[in-house]
Scaffold this motif. Structure first.
Motif, PDB file in Angstrom:
ATOM      1  N   MET A  33       0.846  -1.190   0.000  1.00 17.05           N
ATOM      2  CA  MET A  33       0.000   0.000   0.000  1.00 17.05           C
ATOM      3  C   MET A  33       0.883   1.243   0.000  1.00 17.05           C
ATOM      4  SD  MET A  33      -3.157  -1.050  -0.049  1.00 17.05           S
ATOM      5  CE  MET A  33      -4.047   0.450   0.376  1.00 17.05           C
ATOM      6  N   THR A  34       0.350   2.298  -0.549  1.00 19.58           N
ATOM      7  CA  THR A  34       1.123   3.523  -0.744  1.00 19.58           C
ATOM      8  C   THR A  34       0.275   4.742  -0.407  1.00 19.58           C
ATOM      9  OG1 THR A  34       2.641   2.655  -2.409  1.00 19.58           O
ATOM     10  CG2 THR A  34       2.081   4.975  -2.586  1.00 19.58           C
ATOM     11  N   TRP A  35       0.938   5.784   0.044  1.00 19.83           N
ATOM     12  CA  TRP A  35       0.311   7.104   0.175  1.00 19.83           C
ATOM     13  C   TRP A  35       0.935   8.028  -0.870  1.00 19.83           C
ATOM     14  CZ3 TRP A  35      -3.804   8.389   3.118  1.00 19.83           C
ATOM     15  CH2 TRP A  35      -4.167   7.541   4.168  1.00 19.83           C
ATOM     16  N   VAL A  36       0.081   8.752  -1.554  1.00 18.26           N
ATOM     17  CA  VAL A  36       0.512   9.772  -2.496  1.00 18.26           C
ATOM     18  C   VAL A  36      -0.223  11.052  -2.168  1.00 18.26           C
ATOM     19  CG1 VAL A  36       1.067   8.118  -4.314  1.00 18.26           C
ATOM     20  CG2 VAL A  36      -1.231   9.076  -4.191  1.00 18.26           C
ATOM     21  N   GLY A  43       1.488  17.751 -10.148  1.00 18.00           N
ATOM     22  CA  GLY A  43       1.159  16.351 -10.370  1.00 18.00           C
ATOM     23  C   GLY A  43       1.104  15.567  -9.084  1.00 18.00           C
ATOM     24  N   LEU A  44       0.833  14.294  -9.231  1.00 19.33           N
ATOM     25  CA  LEU A  44       0.777  13.405  -8.091  1.00 19.33           C
ATOM     26  C   LEU A  44       2.191  13.162  -7.572  1.00 19.33           C
ATOM     27  CD1 LEU A  44      -1.808  12.149  -6.978  1.00 19.33           C
ATOM     28  CD2 LEU A  44      -1.230  10.055  -8.209  1.00 19.33           C
ATOM     29  N   THR A  90       0.964  20.633   2.670  1.00 19.78           N
ATOM     30  CA  THR A  90      -0.430  20.870   2.293  1.00 19.78           C
ATOM     31  C   THR A  90      -0.732  20.208   0.958  1.00 19.78           C
ATOM     32  OG1 THR A  90      -0.574  22.955   3.505  1.00 19.78           O
ATOM     33  CG2 THR A  90      -2.108  22.641   1.672  1.00 19.78           C
ATOM     34  N   ALA A  91      -1.722  19.332   0.953  1.00 21.84           N
ATOM     35  CA  ALA A  91      -2.064  18.575  -0.258  1.00 21.84           C
ATOM     36  C   ALA A  91      -3.295  17.730   0.012  1.00 21.84           C
ATOM     37  CB  ALA A  91      -0.899  17.665  -0.669  1.00 21.84           C
TER      38      ALA A  91
END
Length: 121
Positions: A33-36, A43-44, A90-91
């Motif tokens: 699992m990943t956090w982006v 972009g991401l 911040t995102a």
């Protein structure tokens, strides 16, 4: 497959937040699992990833030593503990399912709707 993020909010610089991502519709314990995150107009950006058994984790350099990724396979949940937040964090934060059991920085096969993190200076 469903991924539902929660835990975002508006905080001040130096504060902490813990993001959660509840997974369903697949065998959670079999996949990394990943956090982006995504900043408006950019972009991401990959943030952190963990393999299926929590043996290995990896972090973007700018969050290393401040963020910790973890998972609870019994609860089908992945977490991102974020400490010492700064405005550059911040995102809109998303969790994503990897294609295989290992960590991943791309090749996501599913992702959630995101949770907003806003850090004021």
């Amino acid at each position: 497959v469903q991924l539902v993020e929660s835990g975002g909010g508006l905080v001040q610089a130096g504060d902490s937040l813990r993001l959660s991502c509840a997974a369903s519709g697949f065998t959670f314990e079999r996949f990394g699992m990943t956090w982006v995150r995504q900043v408006p107009g950019k972009g991401l950006e990959w943030v952190s990833s963990i393999d299926s058994s929590s043996k290995t984790t990896t972090y973007k350099d700018s969050v290393k030593d401040r963020f910790t990724i973890s998972r609870d396979n019994a609860e089908n949940t992945v977490y991102l503990q974020m400490n010492s937040l700064n405005p550059e964090d911040t995102a809109l934060y998303f969790c994503a399912k990897c294609r295989y059991s290992s960590r991943c920085i791309a090749e996501f096969t599913a992702w959630g709707q995101g949770t907003q993190v806003s850090v004021s200076s």
